[in-house]
Design a protein around this motif. Structure first.
Motif, mmCIF file in Angstrom:
data_model
loop_
_atom_site.group_PDB
_atom_site.id
_atom_site.type_symbol
_atom_site.label_atom_id
_atom_site.label_comp_id
_atom_site.label_asym_id
_atom_site.label_seq_id
_atom_site.Cartn_x
_atom_site.Cartn_y
_atom_site.Cartn_z
ATOM 1 N N GLU A 266 -9.581 -6.549 15.003
ATOM 2 C CA GLU A 266 -9.670 -6.776 13.558
ATOM 3 C C GLU A 266 -8.952 -5.653 12.804
ATOM 4 N N LEU A 267 -9.058 -4.419 13.326
ATOM 5 C CA LEU A 267 -8.342 -3.306 12.692
ATOM 6 C C LEU A 267 -6.828 -3.493 12.829
ATOM 7 N N ARG A 268 -6.381 -3.962 14.011
ATOM 8 C CA ARG A 268 -4.941 -4.228 14.192
ATOM 9 C C ARG A 268 -4.457 -5.300 13.214
ATOM 10 N N ASP A 269 -5.262 -6.352 13.046
ATOM 11 C CA ASP A 269 -4.877 -7.416 12.108
ATOM 12 C C ASP A 269 -4.724 -6.868 10.698
ATOM 13 N N ALA A 270 -5.693 -6.029 10.307
ATOM 14 C CA ALA A 270 -5.640 -5.457 8.959
ATOM 15 C C ALA A 270 -4.441 -4.517 8.826
ATOM 16 N N GLY A 271 -4.208 -3.696 9.836
ATOM 17 C CA GLY A 271 -3.096 -2.744 9.785
ATOM 18 C C GLY A 271 -1.757 -3.461 9.677
ATOM 19 N N SER A 272 -1.607 -4.517 10.463
ATOM 20 C CA SER A 272 -0.364 -5.280 10.439
ATOM 21 C C SER A 272 -0.153 -5.943 9.077
ATOM 22 N N ALA A 273 -1.210 -6.540 8.553
ATOM 23 C CA ALA A 273 -1.099 -7.229 7.259
ATOM 24 C C ALA A 273 -0.829 -6.230 6.131
ATOM 25 N N LEU A 274 -1.457 -5.062 6.202
ATOM 26 C CA LEU A 274 -1.235 -4.051 5.158
ATOM 27 C C LEU A 274 0.225 -3.610 5.141
ATOM 28 N N LYS A 275 0.800 -3.412 6.345
ATOM 29 C CA LYS A 275 2.184 -2.968 6.389
ATOM 30 C C LYS A 275 3.135 -4.057 5.894
ATOM 31 N N ALA A 276 2.809 -5.322 6.209
ATOM 32 C CA ALA A 276 3.633 -6.424 5.701
ATOM 33 C C ALA A 276 3.547 -6.485 4.179
ATOM 34 N N ASP A 277 2.350 -6.250 3.665
ATOM 35 C CA ASP A 277 2.144 -6.267 2.214
ATOM 36 C C ASP A 277 2.938 -5.135 1.542
ATOM 37 N N VAL A 278 2.926 -3.952 2.184
ATOM 38 C CA VAL A 278 3.678 -2.816 1.640
ATOM 39 C C VAL A 278 5.156 -3.168 1.510
ATOM 40 N N LEU A 279 5.729 -3.766 2.562
ATOM 41 C CA LEU A 279 7.154 -4.101 2.516
ATOM 42 C C LEU A 279 7.425 -5.159 1.444
ATOM 43 N N ALA A 280 6.532 -6.128 1.338
ATOM 44 C CA ALA A 280 6.732 -7.199 0.354
ATOM 45 C C ALA A 280 6.717 -6.654 -1.073
ATOM 46 N N ARG A 281 5.922 -5.603 -1.300
ATOM 47 C CA ARG A 281 5.778 -5.072 -2.662
ATOM 48 C C ARG A 281 6.368 -3.663 -2.779
ATOM 49 N N LEU A 282 7.350 -3.352 -1.931
ATOM 50 C CA LEU A 282 7.842 -1.986 -1.845
ATOM 51 C C LEU A 282 8.343 -1.400 -3.172
ATOM 52 N N PRO A 283 9.138 -2.161 -3.955
ATOM 53 C CA PRO A 283 9.614 -1.533 -5.207
ATOM 54 C C PRO A 283 8.469 -1.093 -6.119
ATOM 55 N N GLU A 284 7.500 -1.988 -6.346
ATOM 56 C CA GLU A 284 6.425 -1.628 -7.279
ATOM 57 C C GLU A 284 5.551 -0.506 -6.703
ATOM 58 N N LEU A 285 5.338 -0.505 -5.381
ATOM 59 C CA LEU A 285 4.490 0.536 -4.792
ATOM 60 C C LEU A 285 5.181 1.898 -4.818
ATOM 61 N N LEU A 286 6.507 1.909 -4.597
ATOM 62 C CA LEU A 286 7.236 3.179 -4.674
ATOM 63 C C LEU A 286 7.168 3.757 -6.088
ATOM 64 N N GLU A 287 7.328 2.876 -7.063
ATOM 65 C CA GLU A 287 7.262 3.354 -8.451
ATOM 66 C C GLU A 287 5.860 3.836 -8.804
ATOM 67 N N GLN A 288 4.857 3.156 -8.257
ATOM 68 C CA GLN A 288 3.475 3.573 -8.504
ATOM 69 C C GLN A 288 3.205 4.940 -7.864
ATOM 70 N N LEU A 289 3.681 5.112 -6.644
ATOM 71 C CA LEU A 289 3.519 6.402 -5.971
ATOM 72 C C LEU A 289 4.187 7.509 -6.790
ATOM 73 N N GLU A 290 5.401 7.241 -7.233
ATOM 74 C CA GLU A 290 6.139 8.250 -8.003
ATOM 75 C C GLU A 290 5.362 8.641 -9.268
ATOM 76 N N ARG A 291 4.846 7.634 -9.972
ATOM 77 C CA ARG A 291 4.077 7.915 -11.200
ATOM 78 C C ARG A 291 2.880 8.798 -10.891
ATOM 79 N N ASN A 292 2.142 8.471 -9.830
ATOM 80 C CA ASN A 292 0.910 9.200 -9.539
ATOM 81 C C ASN A 292 1.168 10.618 -9.031
ATOM 82 N N VAL A 293 2.206 10.788 -8.227
ATOM 83 C CA VAL A 293 2.543 12.140 -7.758
ATOM 84 C C VAL A 293 2.984 12.988 -8.940
ATOM 85 N N THR A 294 3.803 12.399 -9.806
ATOM 86 C CA THR A 294 4.314 13.131 -10.964
ATOM 87 C C THR A 294 3.173 13.506 -11.913
#
Lengths: 231, 510
Positions: B80-108
């Motif tokens: 179940e952890l592998r399933d979640a890990g795999s899905a999370l990484k797929a989700d990250v790639l699918a939403r990469l532009p918005e997540l990168l911008e969100q990370l940048e905002r929060n670090v800044t």
């Protein structure tokens, strides 16, 4: 030439293109919590087992017994705890000083009247070289995870700056039994109230397996870790 | 589409190195950390002849396989952890532009400075400029695959900046002028005696009576690095995870060298691939369970540090985050291969791979060796590569991958593409292979043709010994020079089946 930021973001958008994978619903069928309550005997026994597997020293005391144990561990006047704990020879000489964070309960240190106890604060921090002269550190903790034998510090006043639990060679970490949860998700969900705090997850003394995958405890971080469970 | 499951002929690259295998000196630092040394078949042949290397690797990989199996086995919800890990990484790639911008905002927002680097040269220049601006010529480093990939240490050296590796294995590799041969345990190709000799010869302050007991070797490294930790002005790290919704970065380690670098210096520079994101802080609960058990075979690694920008009065007061592309967007554009970006660099696939276990990491000619390296390296460089053939397709890598990267399927896909493309200038053996493949495809396209062709190998029974054929004449030698051929059966399956059916009919008629 456009700037790197917009070029990378546009490359990412192009790469995903029309065939962008649809955002998936995340299957979270894994355990959000263990079957045992925080602080239960089962959870405490599991934590002790895991910590000892990492060769940490574990002590279980009552609140009344804590000052005596700390005195015993840190070379103060021995208190009510009788007998020396194996592997816990008190440091003497130049490195007998003990550093503590500013918010540590002063009652814990009642047995250390004849020990050089130095408080470290964010406003008046000890230099790294000064911490290197200190033999031991005493801190509290935010939460502990039984299944993985992990203690988490979050830098609040009873735990102090990250450097004080890193440079001295002996770390005595006091954990209240009610702070011990069974699983990693329980700890993460407790910590996510303040994700901005600097977090240090500690699972045993520092170690390396870089030489033939043979585990050696004690490299750059504290070579001795005492975990004191206080009921 | 034709799919080629065999082994390519050696092409390009230099001849196998005939130097003595037990030398202290490493392989040297290459110009391109993603593409160096001989071609895989040549490098593998050299490595296989090195008995010491095979012993070191065999011991190490069998130890860590057993450790991993034990601690994974005690987790009731591992799948179940592998399933979640795999899905999370797929989700990250699918939403990469918005997540990168969100990370940048929060670090800044928390006092960090975010930089973006399209390639290795740009990342190296950003880091070198930041270090020079602090007026120091020495930095301490936490082990980091991203900085290995971009050759940061060599780039800094050209600018007169010494980068000191502080992870024990990375220190061994650096002192020996070597390259890492494993993602997690870069000096896995060295045994304790070799490490003792490297320390004595090259560390400068190693005790002269140093023995090869691992504890003593670790203490020598502790003493050697202590002063550097206490006085360093700038540290450089990678990151295991970056949380988009909080700006939190995480480094997972064992020795405490990571904590030293992340805590004591005034300035911290973190170089991170753009795929290392997780969406939310709570998602760390998945990866902090998957990673340690998969990599070191421990329930939890000794130390994990998490920080969010700058914390006044605690730790580095200046924090720079360099977000690195360097080919990742090319991998992302490839729908069949993009899941290689799910990788969390645990190295479980290396430890179970029968090919890696025998040839070691250097044969792959990349800082990313083993099964994950065989798909990631050619995808990152976009170059023609024989690495997709460095596999038996046994599937063990997929079984152990904590984020369920289907490495065998991607390998097959990459092989198929290479066959489709053909070689720009095929050598003799390439042409023979292509002719053989064409002939096979002609024979297999028709039932009668296949039946007749399948009977031909029976003649080879004449030259087999103890059930195997060790040498065939050219062009068959292209196959038998690196493997044995099993003795062909007396009878083909087709013939056996027909006879069986005939007998059944006769019995019915009786």
């Amino acid at each position: 030439m456009s700037d790197a930021r917009s070029e990378i973001l546009s490359r990412v958008r192009d790469a995903l293109g029309a065939a962008a994978p649809t955002p998936a619903r995340i299957p979270r069928a894994y355990r959000p919590a263990g079957e045992h309550a925080a602080g239960s005997d089962e959870v405490l026994d599991l934590l002790v087992d895991r910590l000892e597997d990492y060769r940490a020293h574990v002590h279980r005391v009552t609140a009344a017994g804590l000052p005596g144990l700390l005195a015993d561990l840190l070379g103060g006047t021995p208190g009510r705890v009788s007998g020396r704990v194996p592997g816990a020879a008190p440091a003497r000489g130049a490195r007998s000083a003990v550093v503590v964070p500013p918010g540590l309960d002063p009652a814990w240190l009642a047995g250390l009247a004849d020990v050089d106890v130095r408080a470290d604060t964010r406003d008046a921090p000890l230099a790294a070289t000064e911490l290197d002269e200190v033999g031991a550190v005493v801190t509290a903790a935010r939460v502990a995870v039984a299944e993985t034998g992990t203690i988490v510090l979050d830098g609040e006043p009873d735990q102090g700056r990250r450097a004080i639990s890193l440079v001295p060679d002996v770390h005595v970490c006091v954990v209240r039994t009610s702070q011990v949860v069974q699983t990693v998700p329980e700890a993460v969900r407790l910590l996510d109230a303040h994700p901005e705090r600097p977090l240090t997850w500690i699972s045993g003394p520092s170690a390396t397996s870089d030489i033939e995958l043979d585990r050696v405890e004690g490299v750059h971080g504290p070579r001795t870790l005492h975990v004191v469970l206080v009921r | 589409m034709s799919t080629f499951l065999g082994m390519p002929a050696a092409r390009g690259g230099s001849a196998p190195d005939a130097a003595a295998p037990d030398t202290l000196a490493g392989v040297g630092r290459p110009d391109d950390p993603l593409h160096w040394g001989a071609s895989f078949p040549d490098a593998a042949r050299t490595a296989l002849a090195n008995q010491q290397l095979r012993r070191n690797l065999g011991n190490a990989t069998s130890t860590i396989r057993a450790k991993r199996a034990r601690v994974v086995g005690e987790v009731p919800d591992w799948e179940e952890l592998r399933d979640a890990g795999s899905a999370l990484k797929a989700d990250v790639l699918a939403r990469l532009p918005e997540l990168l911008e969100q990370l940048e905002r929060n670090v800044t927002a928390r006092g960090g400075v975010v930089h973006w680097a399209r390639d290795a040269a740009e990342a190296n220049r950003i880091v070198a400029d930041l270090v020079r601006a602090k007026g120091t010529d020495e930095v301490v480093k936490v082990k980091s695959m991203a900085t290995q990939e971009i050759g940061l240490n060599e780039a800094l050296a050209e600018d007169g900046i010494a980068a000191v590796e502080t992870d024990l294995a990375e220190l061994i590799v650096q002192l020996a002028d070597d390259m890492p041969s494993h993602i997690l345990v870069p000096a896995i190709h060295r045994n304790r005696t070799e490490i003792r000799d490297i320390f004595l010869e090259r560390m400068g302050d190693a005790p002269p009576d140093l023995t090869d007991v691992p504890r003593e070797l670790a203490m020598a490294a502790r003493a050697h690095l202590r002063r550097k930790f206490l006085s360093a002005k700038v540290a450089i790290s990678g990151a295991n995870f970056a949380v988009a919704d909080t700006g939190t970065l995480a480094v997972v380690e064992s020795e405490g060298n990571g904590r030293m670098c992340l805590t004591l210096p005034e300035t911290l520079i973190t170089v991170m691939g753009i795929e290392k994101l997780v969406p939310t802080f709570d998602d760390l609960e998945v990866f902090l369970q998957l990673l340690p058990r998969s990599s070191t075979g421990e329930r939890m690694n000794p130390y994990t540090s998490m920080w969010t920008g700058v914390t006044p009065g605690d730790g580095p007061q200046e924090f720079h985050l360099v977000l690195l592309d360097n080919g990742r967007t090319t991998v992302l554009a490839d729908e069949a291969g993009r899941s290689a970006l799910h990788c969390i660099r645990c190295s479980a696939c290396l430890n179970v791979c029968p090919v890696y276990e025998r040839v070691g990491g250097h044969a792959y000619g990349s800082v990313y060796p083993g099964p994950i390296g065989a798909i990631l390296t050619p995808q990152l460089t976009g170059e023609k590569s024989d690495l997709p053939y460095a596999s038996t397709l046994c599937g063990a890598c997929y079984e152990v991958c904590p984020v369920k990267i289907d490495i065998p399927s991607i390998l097959v896909e990459l092989r198929a593409r290479e066959v489709e493309l053909g070689g720009a200038a095929p050598d003799t053996s390439d042409r023979v292979w292509q002719a053989a493949m064409k002939a096979a495809s002609f024979a297999m396209a028709d039932g009668d043709r296949f039946r007749r062709a399948a009977r031909v190998p029976r003649v080879l029974r004449a030259i087999s010994r103890h059930g195997v054929i060790r040498r065939l004449p050219f062009p068959g030698s292209l196959w038998t020079r690196s493997r044995d051929l099993p003795e062909p059966p007396r009878q083909t399956f087709h013939d056996w089946w027909e006879r069986r059916a005939r007998q059944a009919r006769q019995e019915d008629e009786r």
